[in-house]
Design an enzyme around this catalytic site. Structure first.
Site, mmCIF file in Angstrom:
data_model
loop_
_atom_site.group_PDB
_atom_site.id
_atom_site.type_symbol
_atom_site.label_atom_id
_atom_site.label_comp_id
_atom_site.label_asym_id
_atom_site.label_seq_id
_atom_site.Cartn_x
_atom_site.Cartn_y
_atom_site.Cartn_z
ATOM 1 N N CYS A 160 0.851 -1.197 0.000
ATOM 2 C CA CYS A 160 0.000 0.000 0.000
ATOM 3 C C CYS A 160 0.879 1.236 0.000
ATOM 4 O O CYS A 160 0.782 2.085 -0.859
ATOM 5 C CB CYS A 160 -0.923 -0.046 1.204
ATOM 6 N N ARG A 180 -0.801 4.047 -2.326
ATOM 7 C CA ARG A 180 -1.861 3.931 -3.344
ATOM 8 C C ARG A 180 -3.225 3.725 -2.736
ATOM 9 O O ARG A 180 -4.248 4.033 -3.356
ATOM 10 C CB ARG A 180 -1.549 2.759 -4.296
ATOM 11 N N TYR A 223 -13.910 1.939 5.567
ATOM 12 C CA TYR A 223 -14.795 0.803 5.272
ATOM 13 C C TYR A 223 -16.173 1.043 5.888
ATOM 14 O O TYR A 223 -16.301 1.731 6.902
ATOM 15 C CB TYR A 223 -14.190 -0.498 5.812
HETATM 16 N N1 LIG Z 1 -7.846 -3.597 5.702
HETATM 17 C C1 LIG Z 1 -6.549 -3.401 5.999
HETATM 18 N N2 LIG Z 1 -6.185 -2.260 6.627
HETATM 19 C C2 LIG Z 1 -4.889 -2.038 6.933
HETATM 20 O O1 LIG Z 1 -4.602 -0.971 7.505
HETATM 21 C C3 LIG Z 1 -3.904 -3.014 6.574
HETATM 22 C C4 LIG Z 1 -4.308 -4.198 5.918
HETATM 23 N N3 LIG Z 1 -5.649 -4.370 5.642
HETATM 24 N N4 LIG Z 1 -3.436 -5.186 5.591
HETATM 25 C C5 LIG Z 1 -2.003 -4.964 5.723
HETATM 26 C C6 LIG Z 1 -1.642 -4.032 6.787
HETATM 27 C C7 LIG Z 1 -1.745 -4.503 8.216
HETATM 28 N N5 LIG Z 1 -1.996 -3.244 8.926
HETATM 29 C C8 LIG Z 1 -2.725 -3.204 10.119
HETATM 30 C C9 LIG Z 1 -3.304 -4.354 10.615
HETATM 31 C C10 LIG Z 1 -4.022 -4.314 11.793
HETATM 32 C C11 LIG Z 1 -4.151 -3.113 12.480
HETATM 33 C C12 LIG Z 1 -4.920 -3.102 13.758
HETATM 34 O O2 LIG Z 1 -5.675 -4.010 14.051
HETATM 35 N N6 LIG Z 1 -4.758 -2.100 14.590
HETATM 36 C C13 LIG Z 1 -5.469 -1.959 15.848
HETATM 37 C C14 LIG Z 1 -4.771 -2.626 17.022
HETATM 38 C C15 LIG Z 1 -3.305 -2.850 16.862
HETATM 39 C C16 LIG Z 1 -2.614 -3.527 18.039
HETATM 40 O O3 LIG Z 1 -3.269 -3.935 19.027
HETATM 41 O O4 LIG Z 1 -1.365 -3.624 18.020
HETATM 42 C C17 LIG Z 1 -5.691 -0.486 16.142
HETATM 43 O O5 LIG Z 1 -6.613 -0.185 16.900
HETATM 44 O O6 LIG Z 1 -4.938 0.356 15.638
HETATM 45 C C18 LIG Z 1 -3.558 -1.957 11.980
HETATM 46 C C19 LIG Z 1 -2.845 -2.013 10.808
HETATM 47 C C20 LIG Z 1 -2.091 -2.160 7.993
HETATM 48 N N7 LIG Z 1 -2.532 -2.853 6.812
HETATM 49 O O1 LIG Z 2 0.286 0.007 5.251
HETATM 50 C C1 LIG Z 2 -0.893 -0.226 4.905
HETATM 51 C C2 LIG Z 2 -1.279 -1.450 4.362
HETATM 52 C C3 LIG Z 2 -2.564 -1.630 4.004
HETATM 53 N N1 LIG Z 2 -3.477 -0.645 4.156
HETATM 54 C C4 LIG Z 2 -4.873 -0.920 3.754
HETATM 55 C C5 LIG Z 2 -5.437 -0.183 2.581
HETATM 56 C C6 LIG Z 2 -6.555 -1.117 2.112
HETATM 57 O O2 LIG Z 2 -7.696 -0.915 2.928
HETATM 58 C C7 LIG Z 2 -5.973 -2.494 2.395
HETATM 59 C C8 LIG Z 2 -5.286 -3.090 1.191
HETATM 60 O O3 LIG Z 2 -6.228 -3.431 0.237
HETATM 61 P P1 LIG Z 2 -5.991 -3.303 -1.347
HETATM 62 O O4 LIG Z 2 -7.203 -3.988 -1.914
HETATM 63 O O5 LIG Z 2 -4.728 -4.034 -1.677
HETATM 64 O O6 LIG Z 2 -5.932 -1.838 -1.672
HETATM 65 O O7 LIG Z 2 -5.014 -2.286 3.420
HETATM 66 C C9 LIG Z 2 -3.123 0.565 4.717
HETATM 67 O O8 LIG Z 2 -3.944 1.478 4.889
HETATM 68 N N2 LIG Z 2 -1.835 0.731 5.047
#
Ligand SMILES: Nc1nc(=O)c2c([nH]1)NC[C@@H]1CN(c3ccc(C(=O)N[C@@H](CCC(=O)O)C(=O)O)cc3)CN21
Ligand SMILES: O=c1ccn([C@H]2C[C@H](O)[C@@H](COP(=O)(O)O)O2)c(=O)[nH]1
Length: 283
Positions: A160, A180, A223
């Site tokens: 991303c 992106r 979302y």
């Molecule tokens: N839909 C989606 N959104 C994203 O931001 C995202 C993805 N997918 N896939 C790849 C990475 C993974 N990232 C993530 C994944 C999980 C959290 C999350 O759950 N954050 C929570 C708790 C984090 C924790 O306890 O350490 C939050 O409240 O910020 C944040 C970024 C960012 N990216």
């Molecule tokens: O560093 C990151 C990684 C992922 N995301 C978010 C942005 C989108 O919601 C999903 C990725 O979905 P795509 O269909 O590949 O665009 O993860 C983010 O914000 N930051």
């Protein structure tokens, strides 16, 4: 913090509903956002209108710097953020390139540290940038790109935040980062911290002052299952002043980052924040 809240408000007010096939959800979406972080003034862009898990965000950055390709390695340094994409994404689970539990494939750091060359061998993009900047050289191509369309089918997610472009003006280092696709409630929380910390760390290990980090986002979305919490809870809160990030001054080289650095080498001061908000995560 103001620029983050303005972007959230803009999405709520002017966003367009777009179907997303990959997640099966609709997203309220705007195109183009430009954010700036004052690394020179140590104004750490940590979200204050909810509790933000900054250590997980920095751990993720450290994993990219090390070229990790496995969610277990990310967990070991302090973040579970890649568990879902590595282990719960149906398309990736069925992909013959997946090497088993926790494998993320050739994403992010793998491209940054070991971009495969057609004639064999690999390109270590980060090493090249660190070496040039350490010599005081900016060849106007100090770019680290994770975006490798030829290998998308070998990874669990396309990057991303896909490109980081460093620039040297005299003894001050700048960073322009390109994204992106941005999940504003969850991802941007982390990405702001990562862009800021990447510039701070690179300035420190290449012996320069840190300037400003510029963060350019194309598709910024919320979302459908996050909109209510953003509009009715987070956007109703008053932000607090920005905290400061402290990085262990003993971190002096890329090797230090690759070997002994842990989350204990980072501290945040004066972080006053509102209560947590548990936003739903889309795989
Ligand atoms: N839909 C989606 N959104 C994203 O931001 C995202 C993805 N997918 N896939 C790849 C990475 C993974 N990232 C993530 C994944 C999980 C959290 C999350 O759950 N954050 C929570 C708790 C984090 C924790 O306890 O350490 C939050 O409240 O910020 C944040 C970024 C960012 N990216
Ligand atoms: O560093 C990151 C990684 C992922 N995301 C978010 C942005 C989108 O919601 C999903 C990725 O979905 P795509 O269909 O590949 O665009 O993860 C983010 O914000 N930051």
């Amino acid at each position: 913090m103001k620029q983050y809240l303005e972007l959230c408000q803009r999405i709520v007010d002017e966003g367009v509903w777009i179907e997303n096939e990959r997640t099966g959800k609709r997203c309220l979406t705007v195109i183009n956002a430009d954010l700036e972080y004052r690394v020179d003034r140590n104004e750490f862009p940590l979200i204050t209108t909810r509790k933000s898990y900054w250590k997980a965000a920095i751990a993720e950055l450290l994993g990219y710097i090390r070229g990790y390709s496995n969610a277990a390695d990310f967990r070991a340094i302090g973040t579970p953020t890649w568990d879902a994409n590595a282990n719960l994404n149906e398309a990736w689970l069925a992909n013959p390139h997946r090497k088993g539990e926790d494998d993320m494939g050739r994403v992010y750091g793998v491209q940054g540290r070991a971009w495969a060359k057609p004639d064999g061998g690999v390109v270590d993009q980060l090493r090249k940038v660190v070496d040039n900047l350490s010599r005081g050289l900016d060849d106007r191509g100090e770019i680290i790109s994770f975006y490798n369309p030829g290998e998308f089918h070998m990874g669990c997610l396309r990057p991303c935040m896909h490109t980081h472009n460093f620039s040297l003006l005299g003894d001050t280092l700048y960073l322009t980062s390109y994204q992106r696709s941005c999940d504003v409630p969850l991802g941007l929380n982390f990405n702001q911290v990562q862009v800021f910390t990447f510039l701070a760390l690179m300035a420190q290990i290449t012996g320069h002052k840190a300037g400003v980090a510029y963060h350019k986002i194309v598709n910024a979305h919320i979302y459908e299952d996050q909109v209510e919490l953003m509009r009715d809870v987070q956007l109703k809160r008053e932000p607090y002043p920005a905290p400061q990030l402290e990085i262990n001054p003993d971190i002096k080289t890329l090797e230090d980052l690759e070997t002994w650095v842990t989350m204990d080498d980072f501290a945040v001061h004066n972080y006053k924040h509102h209560p947590p908000i548990a936003y739903p995560f889309s795989v």
